[in-house]
Design an enzyme around this catalytic site. Structure first.
Site, short mmCIF file in Angstrom:
data_model
loop_
_atom_site.label_atom_id
_atom_site.label_comp_id
_atom_site.label_asym_id
_atom_site.label_seq_id
_atom_site.Cartn_x
_atom_site.Cartn_y
_atom_site.Cartn_z
N GLY A 39 71.31 67.43 89.18
CA GLY A 39 71.24 65.98 89.41
C GLY A 39 70.32 65.57 90.54
O GLY A 39 69.72 64.51 90.50
N GLU A 40 70.22 66.38 91.56
CA GLU A 40 69.46 65.98 92.75
C GLU A 40 68.06 66.60 92.80
O GLU A 40 67.12 65.94 93.24
CB GLU A 40 70.19 66.36 94.06
CG GLU A 40 71.70 66.46 94.00
CD GLU A 40 72.43 65.15 93.89
OE1 GLU A 40 72.01 64.18 94.53
OE2 GLU A 40 73.44 65.10 93.16
N PHE A 43 74.04 57.13 90.70
CA PHE A 43 73.12 57.80 91.63
C PHE A 43 73.68 57.93 93.03
O PHE A 43 72.94 57.95 94.01
CB PHE A 43 71.76 57.07 91.64
CG PHE A 43 71.28 56.70 90.27
CD1 PHE A 43 70.90 57.69 89.38
CD2 PHE A 43 71.28 55.39 89.83
CE1 PHE A 43 70.50 57.38 88.10
CE2 PHE A 43 70.89 55.06 88.54
CZ PHE A 43 70.50 56.06 87.68
#
Lengths: 338, 174, 750
Positions: free
Chosen positions: C710-711, C246
């Site tokens: 992903g974000e 992350f």
């Protein structure tokens, strides 16, 4: 972790002899708290006596309707045991509100009583803590104390007892059976844990060399009117900020008998039997419950971060008693508070 | 006990049956089951270390069929027990139904908490206490997943439960 | 058999799934070597000052201990900042473990124990004793912000606050409806489930294979070479499986340095794995204070936006995020002023954590927009729609695509937003106060330079290789899908080799750029294969493909054919055979299109809808429904794509409700440094989450039309929860996380 010697006790006699031989020896059962603390270098026993083989794994239903739970019976076994579920559902509910299925499988009845506080400072050997190192001071006073005590704290310690199960046992007025060099004795649950006063290093009233052999539940089951209500920072797998074990006997809308114990608020599961007695005979209404909550929290004091626990406990007491009165106990998998 | 004396004491003999194979071991008492499994002698690193303190569930294995956190068990206390790790449930070519369901439902992302989730789910199915969606969520809450695959994990478990119910009904009908 | 159309865009299960669910996928601390040594670090317990003395004698005497390293005996390593600056280093002086006696933050590693067993290393570390000359800690952002400063060296040009436009002050003063509010957010910790660890396997010739938990094997590789003065061929770094990161694994961590240092010094294989407590000291999403001043006219049109943020950084580096620029591009507004400052703290340097900057900035922006909607008396979704903007006003650039309007529409429809009643507290259901909140999210869609090699064999087998990392993102699977799609095969024919520094160059896995970048590189490699095959085929006698262009070709049933008439073609085996080749390789390479960047910029967008139910007396919050509608271009794999969004939402719920490093500001120490008291969401906290990918065609964001996921899933979630809590209770919470006590104190009737 500090190195230690290891012995496996096959009998209660073995275990008591091993304890007697070494004042720093510790008993190891489920290990869910002791091993945890040893890894953090908080507990440093020189000798470990493994008692997992002792014959303390039975749940006995006694002829008078009481139940004796062996000290090595796992929390999960108690929670799902048919007789306990039927007679003491409050206890089952409290157990299921705590920890996780894995931990409940490993943790034992005796061990649950002996688990130590979750105070951040107790757990961190680089900080002062009178419980861990008497005389070093209390880091939590004036520090991060969101999870700390509002009742019965002392200037030396504001830690809380972390157990859920013990809150129900306090409400149910369980008896702790211990055996030691001086023989067997019964300890009423309310006398088992202690307040920190000048000696926060002592969590309970057991003497070195004693072993918990069983926890006995007798008398009123409160199977009809009870609830265990736990409030925490996430909806599962978290220690209580405040929890309430409430049990009522109600006849014609009047309180005949009542028990109420609080978790997450004091150095021990908090119960005030004088207050309970005062409210017997009163109507089982929200007004009564609110008055009782005020009575129970009359001496409550916040430490800053945990000031919210006082109004939170007040509301939780009322709500748990309402749930108990209505015969609709909190179901632990149901995150809606009914 | 001083350190040298503690280390000088003879190691403890332990017999463990791990995934059906008996292991006779001599170990120091301060070795946890988790470290024993993951260590150089057994190399069963499918069991994961996520916190080492019983706070995450990544190390979940089955001891005599019950799910526990292997990080909080000293291996010496487990003499004579049967330990099932993720490696004992299935292999990539012969997966356990729960493992298959995890793949089908994308019930993982990084995969690190996954062996613990799978072991926990297998135990949950055996325990029979979690049936509803809410109960599954609660009874799987001892396994943290930082990737946030929870809803897919619940789907996978429910899928296996439904299959078991169907099989059970078919067997009952026969 | 699948045809190419249903490989790309198909919800295929992960190809690495069977390894992961059976525990056979190896992570960094799971590689063994006979005679391997084990390391355990020891940490400072003061936040600032110097080590007056350190006594390691008891640890050294511990049975099984091989060596204890401190600043007094650390082997000489590179000393220049340059050598220590990794691919994503920051302005300042990178941290160098055991360099000297200085303490920069609580939890700083100040010794390393190396032993024959893990247990000996762990237990000996407890015996180290240190005396400190401690200085006062500075950890409270709300105090330290008094000494904030504009970072003298920007981390990236794009992170500089965009130039002011219009007259934000005058427009604010003149506007009829305005909000001026401060939002405070406590620090968060990444806490991936896998502990940071490194296994260094030393071969007889002294070369090292380094299994490292990192988001970039080549980043770790290059840092190790620089710090230890090794030649590139002496080190190979592998991160085949990464147990979550992350962002915490973007920069190499000290356990890598420790493991390599001990291995080189002791000439043994070495593993160093962190404890969970140490994971709190590595890096963090910085505590932030933001002030939002926004104003609107009576129609809800934005008249003015001012956004000022102050973020914590460390004493030694100026970590920076793009927190404020989102406020100048999310909605149409002609009067904008944005500013950004840092405040020094005695904490480790913050680091990128899922949607760094955006997750933080949108917490304030989307809370303030909601507050403004209530000030105007307008539905918060309607106000957002009213200020829709079709270009990037900050940079005056066109957008490659923006289907945010579809996110609003489809998300609202799925959620049932039209059944929402406007007044706070008006949707009570029994004991529950029900609140519905919405927020917008934006994240940049970028392409980073990437290379990949693709090899096709006569039987249709394909290998794809690149240094790229799969940190749970699904990279293995989508690269296989892209290769299968382009070379007309099923996915089971594709082997993917990634997570290895010796493979073709790829940037660190971060910023949501891996799918677009490595995916496009794989596609480029496939194209090269087709070109090679075509030129080989055209040299063959009687080739039916003479005169064909590569655009006309497809591969079907292991034959290179004309797309419009696949009767015409040649078997690949025959093409290769007649040229005495056993396989054909394509080397794909992509780079951002600099010409296009002068005109276009690319973003992913989202609209997230949240339902909270709050016990009307006790304040217990439950997030019972989430709909996350995402516009992110083409979706290669809806199954893994959905998981990315689920993960973002879950982490966003943690950010909103639970997660904070609780610091004792008297000592500068994080007190809840464990997973029992730092509350990441547990299973019971998460109800079902609905993910929608709206249609969005984009031929410019990346060659494969992908924008990255992903974000975006986390952006806006925190604000949507806060907005829902406001809608449920009538209390606006501006201090995150919004824990149960805050909610309880803000209940109606309190």
């Amino acid at each position: 972790m500090r190195p230690f010697s290891y012995t496996r006790a096959e009998t209660l006699g073995d275990a008591m002899a091993a304890l007697a031989a070494n004042p720093t020896a510790r008993l190891l059962a489920g290990g869910t708290n002791l091993i945890d603390l040893m890894k953090y270098d908080v507990e440093r026993p020189a000798a470990i006596v493994d008692i997992n083989r002792l014959p303390l794994k039975e749940i006995e239903e006694l002829p008078d309707g009481s139940i004796r739970i062996g000290a090595l019976v796992s929390n999960a076994t108690v929670a799902h045991h048919p007789a306990v579920t039927e007679r003491y559902p409050l206890l089952c509910s409290a157990i299921l509100a705590g920890a996780s299925p894995q931990l409940r499988n490993a943790a034992t009845t005796g061990g649950n009583l002996l688990q130590r506080t979750r105070c951040y400072y107790f757990y961190d050997p680089s900080t002062p803590c009178n419980k861990r190192e008497p005389g070093s001071g209390c880091g939590a006073i004036g520090g991060v104390n969101r999870i700390h005590a509002i009742l019965g704290a002392s200037e030396h310690c504001i830690a809380t007892h972390p157990s859920d199960m013990c809150v129900a046992l306090a409400a149910l007025a369980a008896i702790v059976e211990v055996e030691g060099p001086d023989g067997r004795r019964d300890i009423p649950f309310s006398d088992f844990h202690r307040l920190p006063d000048d000696h926060p290093e002592r969590d309970n009233t057991m003497r070195h060399g004693e072993i918990i052999t069983a926890v006995r539940l007798e008398g009123n089951h409160f199977a009809g009117h009870h609830s265990y209500l736990k409030l925490r920072d996430r909806l599962s797998y978290a220690f209580a900020l405040v929890s309430v074990a409430a049990a009522l006997d109600v006849k014609n809308g009047m309180i005949v008998d009542m028990r109420i114990a609080l978790g997450g608020v004091a150095h021990k599961p908090w119960r005030d039997s004088l207050a309970e007695a005062e409210f017997a005979g009163q109507p089982a209404t929200e007004e009564t419950f609110a008055a009782l909550a005020d009575r129970l929290l009359a001496g409550a004091e916040g430490q800053g971060d945990n000031d919210f626990k006082i109004p939170m406990a007040r509301k939780a007491i009322v709500r748990a008693l309402k749930q108990a009165a209505a015969g609709t106990p909190q179901v632990q998998s149901d995150k809606q508070i009914r | 006990m001083d350190i040298a004396t503690a280390h000088a004491q003879p190691k403890t003999r332990v017999a463990l049956t791990i995934n059906g194979h008996r292991h006779d071991l001599e170990i120091h008492p301060w070795v946890t089951l988790l470290d024993l499994l993951r260590g150089p002698s057994l190399q069963l690193s499918g069991t994961k270390k996520g916190c080492d303190h019983g706070q995450c569930g990544a190390c979940t294995v089955l001891i005599d069929g019950e799910r526990i956190n292997s990080c909080l068990k000293l291996a010496v206390t487990l003499d004579g027990t049967n330990v099932t790790t993720i490696e004992g449930l299935g292999t990539p070519d012969d997966m356990h139904p729960v493992q298959k369901a995890f793949v089908e439902h994308d019930a993982y992302q990084c995969g690190y908490c996954t062996p613990g989730q799978v072991c926990s789910a297998v135990a949950l199915l055996r325990e029979g206490h979690g049936r509803s969606r809410e109960e599954i969520r609660e009874m799987m809450s001892g396994n943290l997943c930082r990737c946030g695959a929870y809803t897919n994990i619940a789907d996978a478990i429910q899928d296996v439960m439904d299959q078991e119910v169907k099989v059970g009904m078919r067997e009952a009908a026969e | 058999m699948l045809n190419e159309k249903n490989v790309f865009g198909s919800p295929l299960p992960r190809i690495d799934g069977p390894l992961k669910v059976t525990g056979t996928a190896p992570y960094a601390a799971e590689y063994h070597d006979p005679g391997m040594l084990f390391g355990h670090a020891f940490y400072a317990t003061v936040a600032s000052g110097r080590i007056a003395s350190i006594d390691t004698s008891k640890a050294e005497a511990y049975p099984g201990v091989v060596k204890v390293y401190t600043h007094k005996n650390r082997p000489a390593l590179a000393s220049s900042d340059d050598a220590w600056k990794d691919e994503v280093a920051l302005p300042g002086h990178p941290f160098r473990p055991l360099e000297n006696d200085r303490i920069l933050y609580d939890g700083q590693p100040i010794a390393l124990v190396i032993a024959e067993t893990f247990e000996a290393a762990r237990d000996a570390a407890d015996l180290i004793r240190v005396d400190y000359a401690a200085d006062a800690p500075h950890t409270d952002i709300e105090v330290e912000q008094a000494k904030s400063y504009v970072p003298p060296e920007p981390r990236k040009e794009d992170f500089l606050p965009t130039d002011p436009r219009g007259d934000a002050e005058a427009a604010y003063d003149a506007a009829p409806f305005k909000i001026d509010a401060e939002y405070v957010q406590e620090g968060e910790h990444h806490n991936p489930m896998e502990l940071f660890g490194t296994s260094v396997i030393r071969s007889e010739d002294g070369t090292l294979t380094v299994y490292d938990k990192t988001q970039g094997s080549q980043n770790s590789h290059d840092l190790v070479c620089g710090v230890f003065g090794l030649k590139p061929e002496q080190v190979r770094v592998v991160n085949a499986y990464v147990g979550g990161a992350f962002g915490s694994g973007l920069r190499p961590k000290h356990q890598l340095i420790f493991a390599v240092m001990a291995s080189l010094d002791l000439k043994r294989s070495v593993r160093v794995e962190m404890s969970r407590r140490e994971m709190f000291y590595l890096t963090w999403r910085p505590a932030t204070v933001q002030r939002m001043q926004v104003a609107a006219d009576a129609d809800g049109r934005l008249m003015s936006v001012r956004h000022h943020a102050v973020q914590a950084t460390s004493l030694y580096e100026d970590y920076q995020e793009n927190v404020v620029n989102w406020s100048g591009l999310t909605y149409k507004c002609d009067n904008v002023r944005l500013s950004y400052e840092l405040a020094k703290t005695t904490m480790s340097t913050p680091g990128d954590m899922r949607a760094p900057g955006a997750a933080t900035g949108f917490l304030a922006l989307e809370s303030a927009i909601d507050e403004l909607a209530y000030e105007v008396g307008m539905d918060p979704l309607e106000l957002r729609g009213k200020n829709f903007v079709t270009y990037d006003q900050n940079d005056d650039l066109q957008l490659t695509s923006k289907a945010l309007d579809l996110c609003y529409r489809e998300g609202a429809e799925r959620f049932g937003w039209d059944k929402r009643s406007h007044e706070p507290g008006s949707m009570r259901d029994g004991q529950d106060l029900v609140g519905w909140g919405v927020a917008t999210g934006v994240w940049e869609a970028t392409l980073s330079p990437a290379e990949a090699k693709v090899r096709l064999f006569p039987d249709g087998k394909i290998t794809v290789s690149a240094a790229a990392s799969d940190i749970g993102t699904g990279t293995y699977t989508i690269l296989a899908q892209i290769a299968a799609q382009n070379l007309g095969q099923t996915i089971d024919r594709v082997s993917v080799l990634i997570g290895d520094s010796s493979l073709p160059k790829t940037a660190v896995e971060g910023g949501s750029w891996t799918a677009a970048s490595s995916g496009s590189a794989v596609q480029a490699g496939c194209l090269e294969i087709k070109k090679t095959l075509l030129s080989l085929a055209q040299k063959m006698d009687n080739s039916p493909l003479k005169g064909a262009a590569v655009e006309d070709l497809a591969i079907r049933d292991n034959r290179l054919v004309l797309d419009r008439n696949d009767q015409l073609g040649l078997a690949i085996a025959d093409i290769l055979g007649s040229n005495e080749m056993s396989s054909v390789e394509g080397h794909g390479k992509v780079e951002p299109d600099q010409e296009q960047a002068k005109k276009y910029i690319s973003y992913t967008h989202s609209a997230v809808f949240v339902e909270v139910r709050i016990d009307a007396e006790l304040g217990v919050p439950r997030v019972t429904r989430v709909v996350s509608a995402i516009a992110a271009g083409k979706i290669i794999n809806p199954k893994t794509a959905r998981s990315q969004i689920l993960g973002g939402v879950v982490m966003g719920l943690g950010m909103a409700l639970h997660e904070e490093g609780m610091i004792d500001h008297r000592t500068g120490r994080i007190m809840n440094h464990n997973l029992a008291e730092y509350h990441v969401p547990a299973h019971a906290d998460i109800h079902d989450i609905d993910v929608i990918f709206v249609e969005e065609e984009d031929d410019k964001a990346s060659p494969i039309g992908v924008k990255g996921l992903g974000e975006i899933g986390i952006v806006g979630v925190g604000a949507a929860v806060a907005n829902a809590i406001f809608h449920a209770t009538g209390t606006r919470h501006r201090h995150f996380p919004i824990t149960i006590d805050k909610i309880m104190e803000g209940l109606p009737g309190q």
